[in-house]
Design a protein around this motif. Sequence first.
Motif, mmCIF file in Angstrom:
data_model
loop_
_atom_site.group_PDB
_atom_site.id
_atom_site.type_symbol
_atom_site.label_atom_id
_atom_site.label_comp_id
_atom_site.label_asym_id
_atom_site.label_seq_id
_atom_site.Cartn_x
_atom_site.Cartn_y
_atom_site.Cartn_z
ATOM 1 N N VAL A 156 18.793 -38.601 98.812
ATOM 2 C CA VAL A 156 18.803 -39.563 97.750
ATOM 3 C C VAL A 156 20.187 -39.381 96.866
ATOM 4 C CG1 VAL A 156 18.074 -40.481 95.501
ATOM 5 C CG2 VAL A 156 16.657 -40.066 97.506
ATOM 6 N N ALA A 157 21.242 -40.713 96.238
ATOM 7 C CA ALA A 157 22.509 -40.462 96.303
ATOM 8 C C ALA A 157 22.517 -40.574 94.437
ATOM 9 C CB ALA A 157 23.318 -42.223 96.577
ATOM 10 N N GLU A 158 21.246 -41.796 94.326
ATOM 11 C CA GLU A 158 21.265 -42.164 92.893
ATOM 12 C C GLU A 158 19.937 -41.851 92.285
ATOM 13 O OE1 GLU A 158 23.742 -44.447 89.419
ATOM 14 O OE2 GLU A 158 24.375 -44.761 91.570
ATOM 15 N N VAL A 159 19.501 -41.953 91.037
ATOM 16 C CA VAL A 159 18.134 -42.664 91.076
ATOM 17 C C VAL A 159 18.663 -43.337 89.895
ATOM 18 C CG1 VAL A 159 16.326 -42.189 88.744
ATOM 19 C CG2 VAL A 159 16.910 -40.390 90.925
ATOM 20 N N LEU A 160 18.473 -44.543 89.694
ATOM 21 C CA LEU A 160 18.915 -45.956 89.364
ATOM 22 C C LEU A 160 18.207 -46.549 87.509
ATOM 23 C CD1 LEU A 160 19.243 -48.163 91.922
ATOM 24 C CD2 LEU A 160 21.063 -47.210 90.469
ATOM 25 N N ALA A 205 13.468 -38.245 88.912
ATOM 26 C CA ALA A 205 13.139 -39.638 90.191
ATOM 27 C C ALA A 205 11.534 -39.027 90.102
ATOM 28 C CB ALA A 205 13.393 -38.034 90.921
ATOM 29 N N ARG A 206 11.482 -40.069 89.538
ATOM 30 C CA ARG A 206 9.399 -40.335 89.123
ATOM 31 C C ARG A 206 9.178 -41.806 89.789
ATOM 32 N NH1 ARG A 206 9.856 -41.371 82.701
ATOM 33 N NH2 ARG A 206 7.558 -41.308 82.727
ATOM 34 N N VAL A 207 7.491 -41.222 90.390
ATOM 35 C CA VAL A 207 7.119 -42.915 90.965
ATOM 36 C C VAL A 207 7.186 -44.089 90.141
ATOM 37 C CG1 VAL A 207 5.355 -43.460 92.175
ATOM 38 C CG2 VAL A 207 5.298 -41.148 92.147
ATOM 39 N N GLY A 208 8.347 -45.096 91.267
ATOM 40 C CA GLY A 208 8.239 -46.807 90.491
ATOM 41 C C GLY A 208 9.923 -46.757 89.706
ATOM 42 N N VAL A 209 10.497 -45.833 89.990
ATOM 43 C CA VAL A 209 11.730 -45.816 89.537
ATOM 44 C C VAL A 209 12.691 -46.186 90.904
ATOM 45 C CG1 VAL A 209 12.031 -44.587 87.834
ATOM 46 C CG2 VAL A 209 12.572 -43.804 90.075
ATOM 47 N N ARG A 210 13.352 -47.078 90.461
ATOM 48 C CA ARG A 210 14.926 -47.456 91.957
ATOM 49 C C ARG A 210 16.195 -46.058 92.448
ATOM 50 N NH1 ARG A 210 17.830 -52.191 90.029
ATOM 51 N NH2 ARG A 210 17.618 -51.196 87.596
ATOM 52 N N LEU A 211 15.892 -46.396 93.483
ATOM 53 C CA LEU A 211 16.553 -45.062 94.363
ATOM 54 C C LEU A 211 18.318 -46.249 94.771
ATOM 55 C CD1 LEU A 211 13.995 -42.748 95.388
ATOM 56 C CD2 LEU A 211 15.673 -42.436 93.056
ATOM 57 N N ARG A 212 19.604 -45.278 94.727
ATOM 58 C CA ARG A 212 20.438 -46.006 95.902
ATOM 59 C C ARG A 212 20.194 -44.854 97.270
ATOM 60 N NH1 ARG A 212 23.206 -50.426 96.727
ATOM 61 N NH2 ARG A 212 23.239 -50.463 93.711
ATOM 62 N N LEU A 217 21.411 -46.557 104.140
ATOM 63 C CA LEU A 217 20.696 -47.068 105.333
ATOM 64 C C LEU A 217 21.451 -47.408 106.548
ATOM 65 C CD1 LEU A 217 17.827 -48.454 106.330
ATOM 66 C CD2 LEU A 217 18.618 -50.104 105.254
ATOM 67 N N GLY A 218 21.370 -46.892 107.092
ATOM 68 C CA GLY A 218 22.977 -47.006 108.424
ATOM 69 C C GLY A 218 24.336 -46.244 107.585
ATOM 70 N N ARG A 219 25.414 -47.144 107.718
ATOM 71 C CA ARG A 219 26.242 -46.653 107.037
ATOM 72 C C ARG A 219 25.935 -48.112 105.987
ATOM 73 N NH1 ARG A 219 30.130 -48.818 113.081
ATOM 74 N NH2 ARG A 219 29.409 -47.397 114.024
ATOM 75 N N ARG A 220 25.388 -47.889 105.377
ATOM 76 C CA ARG A 220 25.357 -48.444 104.258
ATOM 77 C C ARG A 220 24.424 -48.255 103.420
ATOM 78 N NH1 ARG A 220 21.859 -53.610 104.136
ATOM 79 N NH2 ARG A 220 20.024 -53.578 105.496
ATOM 80 N N SER A 221 24.985 -49.096 101.625
ATOM 81 C CA SER A 221 24.133 -48.166 100.752
ATOM 82 C C SER A 221 22.856 -49.291 100.050
ATOM 83 C CB SER A 221 25.520 -47.052 100.110
ATOM 84 O OG SER A 221 23.810 -46.869 98.422
ATOM 85 N N VAL A 222 21.251 -48.950 99.968
ATOM 86 C CA VAL A 222 20.920 -49.651 99.566
ATOM 87 C C VAL A 222 19.879 -48.947 98.570
ATOM 88 C CG1 VAL A 222 20.956 -50.439 101.875
ATOM 89 C CG2 VAL A 222 19.309 -49.229 101.486
ATOM 90 N N VAL A 223 19.520 -49.998 97.815
ATOM 91 C CA VAL A 223 18.402 -49.685 97.416
ATOM 92 C C VAL A 223 16.711 -49.310 97.732
ATOM 93 C CG1 VAL A 223 16.767 -50.736 94.623
ATOM 94 C CG2 VAL A 223 19.327 -51.111 95.163
ATOM 95 N N GLY A 224 16.318 -48.812 96.962
ATOM 96 C CA GLY A 224 14.753 -48.830 97.404
ATOM 97 C C GLY A 224 13.935 -48.010 96.215
ATOM 98 N N TYR A 225 12.866 -47.682 96.533
ATOM 99 C CA TYR A 225 11.500 -48.212 95.494
ATOM 100 C C TYR A 225 11.172 -46.632 95.648
ATOM 101 C CZ TYR A 225 13.151 -52.759 95.041
ATOM 102 O OH TYR A 225 13.936 -53.683 94.582
#
Length: 730
Positions: free
Chosen positions: A64-68, A31-38, A41-49
């Motif tokens: 955090v669910a996943e590092v992409l 988890a480094r600054v600048g990567v995308r995460l899963r 968000l509420g009942r769904r899963s979204v991409v975050g930065y």
Amino acid sequence: MKPSLVATVAVAAPLDKLLSYLLPAELRERARVGVRLRVPLGRRSVVGYLLGVAEGEAEGLKPVAEVLDEAPLFPPAMIDFFLRAAEYYCHPPGEVIRTALPAGLSGRGAEVSILQERFYRAAPRGDEPPGARQRQICQLVRERGQVALSELREHFAAPHAPLRRLVELGFLEEESGERLRDPFLDQPPPPDSQLEPTPDQARALEQLRAKLGDGFAPFLLHGVTGSGKTEVYLRIIAAALQRGARALVLVPEIALTPQLVGRFRARFAAAGTGIAVLHSGLSDGERYDAWRAIARGAADIVIGARSAVFAPLERLGVIVVDEEHEASYKQAEGFRYHARDLALLRGQMSKTLVLLGSATPALTTFHRAREGQSGYLPLAARAQERPLPAVELVDLVQQRPEGVLSAPLVAALGEVLEARQQALLLLNRRGFSPYLLCGDCGQSFRCPNCEITLTYYQKSRRLRCHYCDFSQAPPELCPRCSGGGLAPEGAGTERLEEELEALFPQARIARMDRDSTTRKGSHQQLVERMSRGEVDILIGTQMIAKGHDFPGVTLVGVVGADSSLNFPDFRSAERTFALLTQVAGRAGRAELPGRVYIQTFAPEHYALQCAALHDYQGFYEQEIAFRQELGYPPFGYLVNLVLAGNDPGRVNAAATALAEALADDAGEAEVLGPAPCPLARLRGKTRMQVLLKAPRRPPLRRLLVRLDVLRRKIPAGVALAVDVDPVDML
């Protein structure tokens, strides 16, 4: 026990704030600054930065669910830039970052793959392999240093067996690595031509070099067409590279990219300078590879269209915005940023020299330079003392053409063809004709989704909407009166092409517009054909007017010069002057002098008169007086609020309520409207607008803070778009 780590995340969703998540121990290393995460968000899963990680209170935080990503997609230094842009344009920060990243990076990370390939390099041996084919392969690898398998396949049929044997014998070393999708891999750099700088160029370069590396320094390079602005760009970028800095070059449209990239590759590629290109004409894979190459520091120069302003370049030394006046630098939907203004913001934040270049600067840019807010670098004459083309205004009231072209322009075309020279014809309208009309009852055909007439295309026998892509076949008989008098009215580029083919059957005619350049590389192919002299007459929309350098063009004709004057926009005169001046500048750029014919029903209009005289200063003095009287930019600031929805009554009520609420707290600002947008219906949505106007920015910012509260009261089914510093009021 390790303390809890909290991740600060901008989610790719319409949220105007950053969110916090618990960072699980098993993800900390990646988890480094600048990567995308899963992230949930509420009942769904979204991409975050991922924008930051710090120790903190984790109670109640979702993990955090996943590092992409394996590597960051942007450096930490760009985070403040993203957040400042989001704040200024009133757009969610996660959506800003999603817009900034190349296509294919908004999901789980599997949309665009990283290509792997085998590479071969010569082992340190003094002897030669036994077979002739093996010796040929070895010789090529030694000459190149390292060669990819895909390149060896181009030189040798079925090279796998000899390669395997050469590796076994120890003549070659094999390794796997990433293969970048490079759009210029098969194109050798063109030859470079460096001319001695003109006195104006030398003075400009002296001032620019003095400010290089000395903090934020904005400059306007105001050069007439053909004055050598690109040479100034090349030389100041070379000076920046010598200091170990990098450069970002923005162009308004991908149509301009091939020639400009060619100039840069000619000057820098031989020295091994990495040049990356970012624009929508590339495949998703090419853009993804270019972005990652930039992020890891493999590119020293980045050239691209609007979105390249977000390129993850570090150690920026120069930012160039070519044709800075162009409206296409403004994003029309979603995150409605202006790339020129963000280039200035990025230059300010990175303490970088920013060079805005144009023959027809935006009035706001020229006004800032006159007020001393930026440096001013004039290039008053063409390179090599070539004259500007002579311009003639053809009065269509006095000389009514039988078809699209007037008699003087037809005669001039005949002379150019006889002399084996080239011509450009500008008609800023696609298709065969703007509409199909019944001569018996006046019936025309309108888009069912948009408030516009359908453009008629004769070759494909279709009526098309240029906004939503709706199309239909035209009927044989009028649906209203059953008459047979349906006929195309007005002219587009397709009709002009047909007329020219009838007038000059031996001429080689080509068309450059959005319809003829849909295939990848088609822009570049047309530009190359023109440069090689394989086209006699090039017809096109405004994309032919900008930046192209065709030495063989001695004649430019403008058909329908008045159309842009009649747009319901306070900038219509400025746009008309810029377009006519730019397209006129395509003529006479080499040894032979140029001439220009502009067909118009309004030859007395000051925008056309000043364009005919190449008189920017005269146009500025007349236009700026109108702007000051009406309080429009640069003497005022605007925000356009556009409400859209399926239910006209609900949209109208929401727009009225919003305007009234803002007017109660307007202060110095004016709240104009609500009123229907000039395009009152678009893609099935009814549209209303509320225009905010103020002589200073602070009153507008206060209203936008108030808007954050008011937008929560807008009813479901009505969408609000905030356009700060609007360029297109349609």
